[in-house]
Design a protein around this motif. Structure first.
Motif, PDB file in Angstrom:
ATOM      1  N   ALA A  20      30.970  -1.612  40.466  1.00 57.13           N
ATOM      2  CA  ALA A  20      30.439  -1.683  39.094  1.00 57.13           C
ATOM      3  C   ALA A  20      30.337  -0.287  38.485  1.00 57.13           C
ATOM      4  N   GLY A  21      30.274  -0.260  37.167  1.00 56.06           N
ATOM      5  CA  GLY A  21      30.104   1.016  36.473  1.00 56.06           C
ATOM      6  C   GLY A  21      28.637   1.422  36.430  1.00 56.06           C
ATOM      7  N   VAL A  22      28.299   2.150  35.381  1.00 54.66           N
ATOM      8  CA  VAL A  22      26.952   2.709  35.245  1.00 54.66           C
ATOM      9  C   VAL A  22      26.178   1.869  34.231  1.00 54.66           C
ATOM     10  N   HIS A  23      24.931   1.562  34.535  1.00 57.36           N
ATOM     11  CA  HIS A  23      24.135   0.804  33.580  1.00 57.36           C
ATOM     12  C   HIS A  23      23.947   1.643  32.311  1.00 57.36           C
ATOM     13  N   PRO A  24      24.118   1.026  31.131  1.00 56.47           N
ATOM     14  CA  PRO A  24      24.001   1.797  29.875  1.00 56.47           C
ATOM     15  C   PRO A  24      22.683   2.564  29.756  1.00 56.47           C
ATOM     16  N   GLU A  25      21.585   2.026  30.271  1.00 55.15           N
ATOM     17  CA  GLU A  25      20.300   2.746  30.177  1.00 55.15           C
ATOM     18  C   GLU A  25      20.320   4.009  31.044  1.00 55.15           C
ATOM     19  N   VAL A  26      21.107   3.982  32.098  1.00 58.10           N
ATOM     20  CA  VAL A  26      21.221   5.163  32.968  1.00 58.10           C
ATOM     21  C   VAL A  26      22.108   6.213  32.296  1.00 58.10           C
ATOM     22  N   LEU A  27      23.206   5.727  31.702  1.00 59.29           N
ATOM     23  CA  LEU A  27      24.083   6.672  30.982  1.00 59.29           C
ATOM     24  C   LEU A  27      23.316   7.361  29.851  1.00 59.29           C
ATOM     25  N   ALA A  28      22.495   6.587  29.161  1.00 59.51           N
ATOM     26  CA  ALA A  28      21.704   7.161  28.057  1.00 59.51           C
ATOM     27  C   ALA A  28      20.731   8.206  28.603  1.00 59.51           C
ATOM     28  N   ALA A  29      20.160   7.951  29.758  1.00 56.95           N
ATOM     29  CA  ALA A  29      19.195   8.897  30.348  1.00 56.95           C
ATOM     30  C   ALA A  29      19.890  10.217  30.709  1.00 56.95           C
TER      31      ALA A  29
END
Ligand SMILES: Cc1ncc(COP(=O)(O)O)c(C=O)c1O
Length: 353
Positions: A20-29
């Motif tokens: 899986a890729g990166v959760h959008p909330e993690v990318l935003a962080a």
């Protein structure tokens, strides 16, 4: 030239949660932590704050050491819990034993004493098969019991089972390490906080997986009993697990554990596994022997069905001899993904019988 998208973002596999890729909330962080300069090697404000975040989950004695990956977390922590003459006791199926390319032996000179455990779980009785000869100079001293939660075969220990292991190991003068690459999945299954089967159960140190639960990369070693663990800071560097730009690992963990993202993502992955299990468990030609308790299923299929299915979806054969395969779901697996996969399984089983 700017980078081009070279993959289909709608395509999902059932091979591993780290596909899986990166959760959008993690990318935003990660973007939040970007810009400006911060002291490197962990003296940044994000890593400093992370101690509080982890203490909120695991109690005031918890000390967190962010690292790059799960193998590194295991090797650094176990090294810090053992002397050169020591050994650890683990299940034969343990990741440290079968899936780390011999890193514990090669990188840290650790001796592994294994016991067979069909469900991936140790018990005091199984530990006793290797926990002997403490004063025998001809035998490596069993110093640590190493367990995984959830286990490599998708099962979960109850908090009481881990407490029994810790009491038994401590009674023998041994320490307990827990590989928590999928700690959140176990908490989601059991419906208890993560501390119920770590801090409250008597575990001395553990790893907490981030990569498999939506981080770009990053795992954490958490020390609960400082007397059981020596020199973590130094060994992390020696073992090449000290990130210079640590703020970007720490802020990912803040996104995961500072909110309910860890539980949301793990609960979703588990629910997708249960959806798949319900859809395929009674199909003619399939056998599922191991309990399905986290985000993976182990199924025995006719070889022809496996071969045909693997042309349509990525997943791994776990045991070539028995024909057992592993299916895994992740935070971004959708109901439609599961339904399409279940339909394909039914089709290929029917064609193979
Ligand atoms: C139980 C367990 N521990 C540790 C790891 C190690 O993770 P990494 O691939 O980040 O080294 C994995 C990865 O599959 C795992 O399943």
């Amino acid at each position: 030239m700017t980078p081009q998208r070279r993959h289909d973002p709608e395509l999902r596999a059932f091979a591993s949660d780290n596909y899986a890729g990166v959760h959008p909330e993690v990318l935003a962080a990660i973007a939040v932590a970007n810009g400006g300069h911060q002291v490197s090697y962990g003296e940044d404000v994000y890593t400093e704050h992370l101690q509080e975040v982890f203490r909120g989950h695991f109690g005031p004695s918890a000390e967190v050491f962010p690292v790059f990956n799960g193998t590194g977390a295991n090797v650094v922590a176990l090294q810090a819990m053992m002397d050169r003459r020591d050994a650890l006791v683990c299940a034969e199926s343990a990741h440290v034993n079968v899936d780390e390319g011999g890193a514990p032996e090669v990188m840290a000179g650790l001796k592994l004493l294994t016991v067979p455990a069909w469900d991936g779980k140790l018990t005091p009785e199984l530990i006793d098969r290797q926990a002997y000869g403490f004063d025998n100079e001809h035998r490596a001293r069993p110093a640590v019991v190493s367990i995984a939660q959830s286990t490599e075969v998708g099962t979960c220990y109850t908090p009481e089972e881990i407490r029994a292991i810790c009491d038994h190991a401590h009674g023998l003068g041994m320490k307990v390490y827990l590989d928590g690459a999928r700690l959140a999945n176990a908490a989601a299954t059991l419906g208890v906080p993560m501390r119920a089967f770590t801090t409250d159960a008597g575990v001395d140190a553990f790893s907490l997986g981030g990569t498999k639960n939506g981080l770009l990369f990053g795992e954490a070693v958490v020390v609960l009993n400082p007397e059981a663990v020596q020199g973590m800071r130094y060994l992390r560097k020696t073992s090449m697990q000290l990130a210079s730009k640590m703020r970007f690992v720490s802020v990912q963990f803040e996104a995961l554990l500072g909110t309910d993202l860890w539980l949301r993502s793990a609960s979703h992955a588990n629910a997708m596994t249960q959806r798949l299990f319900t859809a395929v468990r009674d199909l003619p030609g399939i056998r599922i022997d191991r309990p399905v308790q986290a985000n993976q299923i182990f199924a025995v299929l006719p070889p022809a069905a496996t071969e045909a299915l693997q042309k349509r979806f990525r997943f791994y054969t776990w045991d070539v001899q028995s024909g057992e395969v592993r299916w895994m779901t992740s935070f971004d697996t959708t109901e439609a993904d599961v339904d399409a996969f279940a339909a394909a399984i039914a089709e290929e089983l029917a064609a193979a019988l």
